[in-house]
Design a protein around this motif. Sequence first.
Motif, PDB file in Angstrom:
ATOM      1  N   ASP A   1       5.364  -2.155  -4.741  1.00 33.70           N
ATOM      2  CA  ASP A   1       6.405  -1.335  -5.336  1.00 33.70           C
ATOM      3  C   ASP A   1       6.024   0.131  -5.203  1.00 33.70           C
ATOM      4  O   ASP A   1       5.123   0.612  -5.878  1.00 33.70           O
ATOM      5  N   LEU A   2       6.713   0.837  -4.379  1.00 37.63           N
ATOM      6  CA  LEU A   2       6.432   2.248  -4.142  1.00 37.63           C
ATOM      7  C   LEU A   2       7.369   3.177  -4.895  1.00 37.63           C
ATOM      8  O   LEU A   2       7.230   4.387  -4.831  1.00 37.63           O
ATOM      9  N   THR A   3       8.312   2.612  -5.627  1.00 37.31           N
ATOM     10  CA  THR A   3       9.365   3.425  -6.218  1.00 37.31           C
ATOM     11  C   THR A   3       9.132   3.815  -7.666  1.00 37.31           C
ATOM     12  O   THR A   3       9.766   4.721  -8.163  1.00 37.31           O
ATOM     13  N   GLY A   4       8.276   3.101  -8.367  1.00 40.01           N
ATOM     14  CA  GLY A   4       8.122   3.345  -9.788  1.00 40.01           C
ATOM     15  C   GLY A   4       9.130   2.573 -10.619  1.00 40.01           C
ATOM     16  O   GLY A   4       9.114   2.630 -11.839  1.00 40.01           O
ATOM     17  N   PHE A   5      10.029   1.862  -9.965  1.00 42.61           N
ATOM     18  CA  PHE A   5      10.986   1.010 -10.677  1.00 42.61           C
ATOM     19  C   PHE A   5      10.520  -0.429 -10.527  1.00 42.61           C
ATOM     20  O   PHE A   5      10.599  -1.003  -9.441  1.00 42.61           O
ATOM     21  N   PRO A   6      10.007  -1.014 -11.594  1.00 46.36           N
ATOM     22  CA  PRO A   6       9.503  -2.379 -11.480  1.00 46.36           C
ATOM     23  C   PRO A   6      10.636  -3.384 -11.266  1.00 46.36           C
ATOM     24  O   PRO A   6      11.656  -3.318 -11.950  1.00 46.36           O
ATOM     25  N   LEU A   7      10.454  -4.256 -10.320  1.00 51.74           N
ATOM     26  CA  LEU A   7      11.449  -5.299 -10.072  1.00 51.74           C
ATOM     27  C   LEU A   7      11.124  -6.478 -10.987  1.00 51.74           C
ATOM     28  O   LEU A   7      10.665  -7.521 -10.555  1.00 51.74           O
ATOM     29  N   ALA A   8      11.386  -6.278 -12.262  1.00 53.85           N
ATOM     30  CA  ALA A   8      11.090  -7.282 -13.280  1.00 53.85           C
ATOM     31  C   ALA A   8      12.286  -8.195 -13.487  1.00 53.85           C
ATOM     32  O   ALA A   8      13.432  -7.814 -13.261  1.00 53.85           O
ATOM     33  N   GLY A   9      12.002  -9.404 -13.932  1.00 49.14           N
ATOM     34  CA  GLY A   9      13.061 -10.348 -14.243  1.00 49.14           C
ATOM     35  C   GLY A   9      13.969 -10.615 -13.070  1.00 49.14           C
ATOM     36  O   GLY A   9      13.523 -10.782 -11.936  1.00 49.14           O
ATOM     37  N   LEU A  10      15.263 -10.610 -13.318  1.00 45.92           N
ATOM     38  CA  LEU A  10      16.244 -10.912 -12.276  1.00 45.92           C
ATOM     39  C   LEU A  10      16.355  -9.824 -11.218  1.00 45.92           C
ATOM     40  O   LEU A  10      16.894 -10.065 -10.146  1.00 45.92           O
ATOM     41  N   HIS A  11      15.808  -8.632 -11.501  1.00 44.73           N
ATOM     42  CA  HIS A  11      15.797  -7.592 -10.475  1.00 44.73           C
ATOM     43  C   HIS A  11      14.971  -8.030  -9.268  1.00 44.73           C
ATOM     44  O   HIS A  11      15.246  -7.633  -8.143  1.00 44.73           O
ATOM     45  N   ALA A  12      13.964  -8.863  -9.503  1.00 43.19           N
ATOM     46  CA  ALA A  12      13.103  -9.331  -8.413  1.00 43.19           C
ATOM     47  C   ALA A  12      13.846 -10.254  -7.454  1.00 43.19           C
ATOM     48  O   ALA A  12      13.456 -10.390  -6.297  1.00 43.19           O
ATOM     49  N   THR A  13      14.922 -10.863  -7.917  1.00 41.21           N
ATOM     50  CA  THR A  13      15.677 -11.786  -7.064  1.00 41.21           C
ATOM     51  C   THR A  13      16.953 -11.166  -6.503  1.00 41.21           C
ATOM     52  O   THR A  13      17.624 -11.784  -5.686  1.00 41.21           O
ATOM     53  N   ALA A  14      17.283  -9.953  -6.937  1.00 40.41           N
ATOM     54  CA  ALA A  14      18.487  -9.287  -6.440  1.00 40.41           C
ATOM     55  C   ALA A  14      18.281  -8.841  -4.998  1.00 40.41           C
ATOM     56  O   ALA A  14      17.179  -8.464  -4.604  1.00 40.41           O
ATOM     57  N   SER A  15      19.339  -8.868  -4.229  1.00 44.12           N
ATOM     58  CA  SER A  15      19.232  -8.383  -2.849  1.00 44.12           C
ATOM     59  C   SER A  15      19.089  -6.864  -2.866  1.00 44.12           C
ATOM     60  O   SER A  15      19.606  -6.193  -3.756  1.00 44.12           O
ATOM     61  N   CYS A  16      18.383  -6.333  -1.895  1.00 45.24           N
ATOM     62  CA  CYS A  16      18.189  -4.880  -1.802  1.00 45.24           C
ATOM     63  C   CYS A  16      19.534  -4.162  -1.738  1.00 45.24           C
ATOM     64  O   CYS A  16      19.728  -3.109  -2.348  1.00 45.24           O
TER      65      CYS A  16
END
Length: 75
Positions: free
Chosen positions: A1-16
């Motif tokens: 993760d280079l953005t500082g926005f953690p892909l936590a929970g369902l964000h990790a499964t969302a398409s880019c």
Amino acid sequence: DLTGFPLAGLHATASCDSCHVDKKFAGTKSACIDCHRPDDVHKGNLGDDCADCHTPNDWRIWTFDQVLKLIEELH
């Protein structure tokens, strides 16, 4: 993760593409309401900070302490 926005929970499964329209990464907003305003069943009446009550794991998982909220509003 280079953005500082953690892909936590369902964000990790969302398409880019669901967040990064036209493959643009710089300047992508990161507040919950930026993407989830159409999902807001409260219609903005409870403010813009969804994380006050909801988690990134599921909108149906929520915590809201009405007494604590009232105390905070009175102070």
